[in-house]
Design a protein around this motif. Structure first.
Motif: not given
Length: 288
Positions: A25, A102, A211, A214-215
């Motif tokens: 991702r 993402e 964020s 982070k993912r």
């Protein structure tokens, strides 16, 4: 230390890029180099404007500075707003739709990622198609503000050929007569909804970008020399998490030594080839 790959080993560089990102991702951070093939210059490359970008302190404290800014921004807007997404923008949108990416964190203010079809975009430095009142907070579409500028300043020369800057501004010598736009709600001061030099990225905007990183399982940086602090902070977040960091950019960047791969090449072609090699060729052609 990253392996720096030039055009002489372009195929090998693409192979390495695909190998690193396949099955992951990917969060993407883009800079001005992604939009150069759309006719918008970067800050340092060929055709870049040599003028000093507007500083927030000057804009807030000087009517003359606001006149200079709105005169140049008005003349530049026609060319800036006519720019179309290029193959790099389209490839990123295709890879997002395929579930590979993402989302995109963009340091640009041109809105071309959204126009290309990307749906998860964090405009780290804002977008020029929005204008905000600094007094009452009302947000306006840029089109209406441009109409107000034209009506109040019909004498302002809209040249067919201008030297555009990455922020949509151009150099204007005679601007002292310009009547700057004002808020139609409270008559307050209008400012494009972008981060000027000397301003900080809004905390909520940066949190959205952080964020996204982070993912992700990997960070792809495209078309950015990483001279702006916000970009380096996101790179450092990825490095602390030990994510593979890959960079595609012509010329050196401040992140080269912290990446696992640096490909010195144009972003449009590399991103298009990456999309094809990751199996989203049909989707890419549909978006084009």
């Amino acid at each position: 230390m990253a392996a720096v790959l030039t055009s002489e080993v372009y195929v090998e560089g693409l192979d390495s890029l695909v190998e690193i990102l396949a099955g992951k991702r990917v969060a993407v951070l883009t800079g001005a180099g992604v939009s150069t093939d759309s006719g918008i210059p970067d800050y340092r490359g060929q055709g870049a404007s040599k003028r000093t970008p507007m500083n927030i302190s000057s804009f807030l404290n000087s009517e003359t500075s606001r006149q200079r800014y709105w005169a140049g921004a008005h003349i530049g807007w026609r060319t800036f707003s006519d720019a179309e997404p290029n193959g790099g923008h389209i490839a990123l949108a295709a890879m997002e739709q395929a579930g590979i990416i993402e989302g995109v964190i963009s340091q640009n203010v041109d809105g071309l990622h959204r126009r290309a079809g990307s749906s998860h975009v964090v405009d780290l430095h804002g977008s020029l198609d929005r204008v905000r009142c600094l007094d009452c907070g009302q947000m306006f579409d840029r089109t209406g503000v441009e109409r107000q500028l034209q009506e109040r300043n019909p004498w302002l020369d809209l040249a067919d050929s201008v030297t555009l800057a990455p922020d949509g501004d151009v150099e204007v010598r005679e601007f002292e007569r310009i009547v700057v736009p004002h808020c139609t709600v409270c008559l307050g001061t209008l400012k494009p909804d972008v981060v000027f030099f000397g301003e900080f990225v809004p905390p909520k905007t940066y949190a959205s970008a952080a964020s996204l990183v982070k993912r992700a399982d990997a960070l792809l940086i495209a078309g950015s020399s990483l001279t702006v602090n916000s970009g380096i902070r996101l790179l450092e977040q990825a490095r602390r998490r030990r994510l593979p960091i890959v960079i595609v950019n012509r010329g050196e960047t401040k992140g080269d030594q912290r990446s696992v791969l640096k490909l010195s090449a144009g972003t449009s072609d590399v991103l298009a080839q990456l999309a094809l090699r990751l199996g989203v060729g049909d989707l890419y052609e549909d978006i084009e």
